[in-house]
Design a protein around this motif. Structure first.
Motif, PDB file in Angstrom:
ATOM      1  N   LEU A  71       0.836  -1.204   0.000  1.00  0.00           N
ATOM      2  CA  LEU A  71       0.000   0.000   0.000  1.00  0.00           C
ATOM      3  C   LEU A  71       0.867   1.248   0.000  1.00  0.00           C
ATOM      4  O   LEU A  71       0.535   2.244  -0.652  1.00  0.00           O
ATOM      5  CB  LEU A  71      -0.911   0.008   1.225  1.00  0.00           C
ATOM      6  N   THR A  72       1.939   1.211   0.767  1.00  0.00           N
ATOM      7  CA  THR A  72       2.869   2.343   0.824  1.00  0.00           C
ATOM      8  C   THR A  72       4.291   1.817   0.755  1.00  0.00           C
ATOM      9  O   THR A  72       4.638   0.854   1.443  1.00  0.00           O
ATOM     10  CB  THR A  72       2.704   3.152   2.124  1.00  0.00           C
ATOM     11  N   LEU A  73       5.098   2.451  -0.058  1.00  0.00           N
ATOM     12  CA  LEU A  73       6.526   2.174  -0.051  1.00  0.00           C
ATOM     13  C   LEU A  73       7.186   3.053   1.004  1.00  0.00           C
ATOM     14  O   LEU A  73       6.528   3.843   1.682  1.00  0.00           O
ATOM     15  CB  LEU A  73       7.113   2.412  -1.439  1.00  0.00           C
ATOM     16  N   ALA A  74       8.484   2.910   1.167  1.00  0.00           N
ATOM     17  CA  ALA A  74       9.169   3.494   2.314  1.00  0.00           C
ATOM     18  C   ALA A  74       8.972   5.003   2.436  1.00  0.00           C
ATOM     19  O   ALA A  74       8.708   5.523   3.532  1.00  0.00           O
ATOM     20  CB  ALA A  74      10.661   3.163   2.247  1.00  0.00           C
ATOM     21  N   GLU A  75       9.074   5.733   1.326  1.00  0.00           N
ATOM     22  CA  GLU A  75       8.988   7.187   1.395  1.00  0.00           C
ATOM     23  C   GLU A  75       7.597   7.654   1.804  1.00  0.00           C
ATOM     24  O   GLU A  75       7.444   8.541   2.652  1.00  0.00           O
ATOM     25  CB  GLU A  75       9.375   7.795   0.041  1.00  0.00           C
ATOM     26  N   GLU A  76       6.580   7.050   1.205  1.00  0.00           N
ATOM     27  CA  GLU A  76       5.200   7.419   1.544  1.00  0.00           C
ATOM     28  C   GLU A  76       4.879   7.025   2.986  1.00  0.00           C
ATOM     29  O   GLU A  76       4.195   7.745   3.711  1.00  0.00           O
ATOM     30  CB  GLU A  76       4.234   6.745   0.574  1.00  0.00           C
ATOM     31  N   SER A 189      -2.518   6.770  -2.251  1.00  0.00           N
ATOM     32  CA  SER A 189      -1.678   7.343  -3.296  1.00  0.00           C
ATOM     33  C   SER A 189      -0.659   6.338  -3.806  1.00  0.00           C
ATOM     34  O   SER A 189      -0.177   5.477  -3.056  1.00  0.00           O
ATOM     35  CB  SER A 189      -0.928   8.579  -2.768  1.00  0.00           C
ATOM     36  N   ILE A 190      -0.330   6.484  -5.070  1.00  0.00           N
ATOM     37  CA  ILE A 190       0.772   5.763  -5.694  1.00  0.00           C
ATOM     38  C   ILE A 190       1.855   6.786  -5.984  1.00  0.00           C
ATOM     39  O   ILE A 190       1.602   7.800  -6.645  1.00  0.00           O
ATOM     40  CB  ILE A 190       0.322   5.074  -6.990  1.00  0.00           C
ATOM     41  N   ARG A 191       3.048   6.554  -5.484  1.00  0.00           N
ATOM     42  CA  ARG A 191       4.152   7.481  -5.681  1.00  0.00           C
ATOM     43  C   ARG A 191       5.199   6.834  -6.566  1.00  0.00           C
ATOM     44  O   ARG A 191       5.596   5.688  -6.334  1.00  0.00           O
ATOM     45  CB  ARG A 191       4.783   7.878  -4.341  1.00  0.00           C
ATOM     46  N   GLY A 192       5.618   7.566  -7.599  1.00  0.00           N
ATOM     47  CA  GLY A 192       6.624   7.014  -8.490  1.00  0.00           C
ATOM     48  C   GLY A 192       7.200   8.071  -9.408  1.00  0.00           C
ATOM     49  O   GLY A 192       6.729   9.213  -9.458  1.00  0.00           O
ATOM     50  N   VAL A 193       8.232   7.685 -10.143  1.00  0.00           N
ATOM     51  CA  VAL A 193       8.942   8.586 -11.037  1.00  0.00           C
ATOM     52  C   VAL A 193       8.335   8.505 -12.439  1.00  0.00           C
ATOM     53  O   VAL A 193       8.116   7.410 -12.974  1.00  0.00           O
ATOM     54  CB  VAL A 193      10.439   8.228 -11.089  1.00  0.00           C
ATOM     55  N   SER A 273       2.977  11.951  -6.687  1.00  0.00           N
ATOM     56  CA  SER A 273       2.121  11.185  -5.795  1.00  0.00           C
ATOM     57  C   SER A 273       0.700  11.332  -6.311  1.00  0.00           C
ATOM     58  O   SER A 273       0.143  12.428  -6.301  1.00  0.00           O
ATOM     59  CB  SER A 273       2.239  11.702  -4.362  1.00  0.00           C
ATOM     60  N   VAL A 274       0.138  10.238  -6.806  1.00  0.00           N
ATOM     61  CA  VAL A 274      -1.173  10.250  -7.452  1.00  0.00           C
ATOM     62  C   VAL A 274      -2.196   9.635  -6.501  1.00  0.00           C
ATOM     63  O   VAL A 274      -2.133   8.442  -6.192  1.00  0.00           O
ATOM     64  CB  VAL A 274      -1.145   9.475  -8.781  1.00  0.00           C
ATOM     65  N   ALA A 275      -3.133  10.453  -6.042  1.00  0.00           N
ATOM     66  CA  ALA A 275      -4.154  10.018  -5.093  1.00  0.00           C
ATOM     67  C   ALA A 275      -5.434   9.695  -5.843  1.00  0.00           C
ATOM     68  O   ALA A 275      -5.938  10.506  -6.633  1.00  0.00           O
ATOM     69  CB  ALA A 275      -4.411  11.110  -4.054  1.00  0.00           C
ATOM     70  N   LEU A 276      -5.987   8.510  -5.597  1.00  0.00           N
ATOM     71  CA  LEU A 276      -7.199   8.066  -6.275  1.00  0.00           C
ATOM     72  C   LEU A 276      -8.426   8.409  -5.439  1.00  0.00           C
ATOM     73  O   LEU A 276      -8.494   8.072  -4.252  1.00  0.00           O
ATOM     74  CB  LEU A 276      -7.144   6.559  -6.515  1.00  0.00           C
ATOM     75  N   HIS A 277      -9.415   9.059  -6.076  1.00  0.00           N
ATOM     76  CA  HIS A 277     -10.642   9.451  -5.381  1.00  0.00           C
ATOM     77  C   HIS A 277     -11.776   8.446  -5.603  1.00  0.00           C
ATOM     78  O   HIS A 277     -12.315   7.894  -4.645  1.00  0.00           O
ATOM     79  CB  HIS A 277     -11.099  10.838  -5.862  1.00  0.00           C
ATOM     80  N   VAL A 278     -12.139   8.255  -6.876  1.00  0.00           N
ATOM     81  CA  VAL A 278     -13.289   7.422  -7.220  1.00  0.00           C
ATOM     82  C   VAL A 278     -12.989   6.685  -8.520  1.00  0.00           C
ATOM     83  O   VAL A 278     -12.400   7.261  -9.442  1.00  0.00           O
ATOM     84  CB  VAL A 278     -14.569   8.283  -7.411  1.00  0.00           C
TER      85      VAL A 278
END
Length: 311
Positions: A71-76, A189-193, A273-278
């Motif tokens: 669900l979360t990687l280290a930074e998040e 959220s999904i965080r990535g480059v 960081s992409v946060a999903l709403h619906v």
């Protein structure tokens, strides 16, 4: 005071010793984790607050063949723990050598000698040491013998049972990011480059930033209303697609593509960081690019409407 991250448990500076710490994997840092941290703080309110966690998640070491599930990687995760008021995050590298450490060594050598903890807290299901040889009863007994306080924190529950990372993963895989957000206490959220793609979105009139899912859990495939936080801290609304793009016969691994509304700039190489709403609709194959383009326009309009609503 901002939170500090320590990744070498053998080299903890003197000023970081003497904390009280919650123990666990903290994947997601959901409301149950927040309850654990806050219960510890209430037990020892005058002591610096810390967390002892592991990277990678032990399951990633022992079952590398499993699909990504984080669900979360280290930074998040670090950011979420800092938001709870945690001062120090002791992130222990969970490798083959560490996995061989006995339960006794973990308590005496790591928690007591290396970290110098004054008080520890965990949930009832916390297990540790080689082959999960240590449980909460052992931890309570050894902590007392070593002069460390110990708090066993009951699970935080609602009508559906205990809050858990497993429960949140299921909600995301079933297409309910808004319900997952309620259990996380924030949007997932999904965080990535951002990486270079094939520029098809630009040709369709909807340029997208391409972010690999990597070790993140893959949620339900489809189109989402989303908000995107850039490296500079600014936030933009957008519409995101997660899947394999069946209309253009992509056929490769699933990816996250997000179109930022009213944005013009170069995002390549930036961490988003992409946060999903619906979830707006599931993944679907269309009869050609014109049909796909028309649907993307409808998706964007629906996402704008949703994101414009008062919170």
């Amino acid at each position: 005071m901002s939170a500090k991250l320590y990744t070498d448990w053998r080299a903890i500076p003197a000023h970081a010793r003497g904390a009280v710490a919650a123990l666990g994997n903290f994947d997601g840092v959901h409301l149950g984790h927040a309850h654990l941290v806050r219960t510890l703080h209430q037990a020892r309110p005058d002591e610096p607050l810390a967390v002892v966690t592991f990277e990678p998640h032990p399951r990633e070491l022992f079952r590398p063949q499993d699909p990504p599930f984080r669900l979360t990687l280290a930074e998040e995760r670090f950011s979420a723990l800092a938001a709870l008021g945690v001062r120090d995050v002791f992130q222990i590298r969970f490798d083959e050598a560490f996995s061989q450490m006995s339960a006794e060594q973990f308590v005496s050598d790591v928690l007591h000698d290396a970290l110098g903890l004054r008080h520890i807290a965990c949930g009832h299901d916390f297990a540790f040491g080689h082959r999960r040889g240590g449980n909460t009863e052992f931890l309570a007994e050894r902590a007392c013998e070593l002069g460390m306080g110990f708090t066993l924190v009951p699970a935080f529950t609602d009508a559906n049972g205990p809050y858990s990372s497993t429960r949140i993963r299921r909600l995301l895989q079933d297409g309910y990011p808004e319900r997952a957000a309620q259990e996380l206490g924030r949007l997932w959220s999904i965080r990535g480059v951002v990486q270079h793609g094939d520029k098809r979105g630009r040709l369709l009139g909807f340029p997208t930033a391409n972010v690999p899912l990597g070790r993140h859990l893959e949620p339900a495939r489809g189109v989402y209303a989303a908000t995107v936080r850039l490296e500079n801290g600014r936030t933009h609304r957008g519409v995101a697609n997660i899947g394999r793009r069946p209309t253009i016969n992509d056929g490769r691994e699933s990816r996250l593509e997000v179109n930022l509304f009213d944005f013009d700039g170069d995002l390549y190489g930036q961490t988003l960081s992409v946060a999903l709403h619906v979830l707006l609709r599931p993944e679907k194959r269309f009869d050609g690019l014109d049909a796909l383009k028309a649907q993307i326009a409808l998706d964007a309009g629906q996402a704008r409407d949703i994101l414009d609503r008062p919170a």
